[in-house]
Design a protein around this motif. Structure first.
Motif, PDB file in Angstrom:
ATOM      1  N   GLN A  84       0.826  -1.189   0.000  1.00 55.28           N
ATOM      2  CA  GLN A  84       0.000   0.000   0.000  1.00 55.28           C
ATOM      3  C   GLN A  84       0.866   1.247   0.000  1.00 55.28           C
ATOM      4  N   ILE A  85       0.403   2.239  -0.704  1.00 54.35           N
ATOM      5  CA  ILE A  85       1.105   3.506  -0.733  1.00 54.35           C
ATOM      6  C   ILE A  85       0.694   4.313   0.492  1.00 54.35           C
ATOM      7  N   GLN A  86       1.686   4.898   1.134  1.00 57.65           N
ATOM      8  CA  GLN A  86       1.424   5.747   2.287  1.00 57.65           C
ATOM      9  C   GLN A  86       1.723   7.191   1.919  1.00 57.65           C
ATOM     10  N   ILE A  87       0.933   8.085   2.459  1.00 54.32           N
ATOM     11  CA  ILE A  87       1.175   9.513   2.311  1.00 54.32           C
ATOM     12  C   ILE A  87       1.493  10.025   3.700  1.00 54.32           C
ATOM     13  N   VAL A  88       2.697  10.597   3.842  1.00 58.79           N
ATOM     14  CA  VAL A  88       3.149  11.041   5.160  1.00 58.79           C
ATOM     15  C   VAL A  88       3.698  12.462   5.077  1.00 58.79           C
ATOM     16  N   ARG A  89       3.710  13.127   6.202  1.00 51.87           N
ATOM     17  CA  ARG A  89       4.228  14.500   6.274  1.00 51.87           C
ATOM     18  C   ARG A  89       5.712  14.506   5.913  1.00 51.87           C
ATOM     19  N   ALA A  90       6.113  15.451   5.100  1.00 53.04           N
ATOM     20  CA  ALA A  90       7.524  15.577   4.716  1.00 53.04           C
ATOM     21  C   ALA A  90       8.329  16.106   5.897  1.00 53.04           C
ATOM     22  N   ALA A  91       9.568  15.668   5.981  1.00 51.34           N
ATOM     23  CA  ALA A  91      10.481  16.097   7.043  1.00 51.34           C
ATOM     24  C   ALA A  91      11.455  17.136   6.486  1.00 51.34           C
ATOM     25  N   TYR A  92      12.070  17.890   7.387  1.00 50.70           N
ATOM     26  CA  TYR A  92      13.063  18.887   6.967  1.00 50.70           C
ATOM     27  C   TYR A  92      14.176  18.251   6.146  1.00 50.70           C
ATOM     28  N   THR A  93      14.531  17.033   6.484  1.00 50.59           N
ATOM     29  CA  THR A  93      15.618  16.346   5.781  1.00 50.59           C
ATOM     30  C   THR A  93      15.242  15.957   4.350  1.00 50.59           C
ATOM     31  N   ASP A  94      13.978  16.106   3.978  1.00 45.24           N
ATOM     32  CA  ASP A  94      13.515  15.779   2.627  1.00 45.24           C
ATOM     33  C   ASP A  94      13.672  16.937   1.648  1.00 45.24           C
ATOM     34  N   SER A  95      14.081  18.094   2.108  1.00 46.22           N
ATOM     35  CA  SER A  95      14.047  19.291   1.260  1.00 46.22           C
ATOM     36  C   SER A  95      14.824  19.124  -0.049  1.00 46.22           C
ATOM     37  N   ASN A  96      15.997  18.516  -0.016  1.00 46.95           N
ATOM     38  CA  ASN A  96      16.791  18.366  -1.246  1.00 46.95           C
ATOM     39  C   ASN A  96      16.129  17.433  -2.249  1.00 46.95           C
ATOM     40  N   ILE A  97      15.644  16.292  -1.797  1.00 50.25           N
ATOM     41  CA  ILE A  97      15.002  15.358  -2.735  1.00 50.25           C
ATOM     42  C   ILE A  97      13.692  15.936  -3.267  1.00 50.25           C
TER      43      ILE A  97
END
Length: 81
Positions: free
Chosen positions: A6-19
């Motif tokens: 199943q695909i999950q939708i989760v809150r983005a983290a600060y560490t995700d900014s570059n990707i």
């Protein structure tokens, strides 16, 4: 790409900014705009830690990566009479 989970939708983290920034630029590049446009759009397509803090941003992780994201920008609207 085959999804056996199943695909999950989760809150983005600060560490995700570059990707997330990489995804934003890659998505825009599918339209084959001239390269100089990306310099103009750099600020709008760059996802910073402050952007993540100030707006609603969710991601779709898959295995060890992120396959997409969405964001809703929050604006303060003040009506004057």
């Amino acid at each position: 790409m085959h999804f056996s989970q199943q695909i999950q939708i989760v809150r983005a983290a600060y560490t995700d900014s570059n990707i997330l920034t990489d995804i934003a630029f890659s998505a825009k590049r599918t339209w084959n705009y001239p390269e100089e446009y990306y310099k103009i759009w750099k600020n709008e397509l760059t996802i910073t830690e402050s952007y993540l803090e100030e707006n609603i941003v969710y991601k779709v992780p898959f295995k060890e990566s992120i396959i997409t994201f969405y964001s809703i920008e929050q604006f303060l609207f003040i009506a004057y009479k």
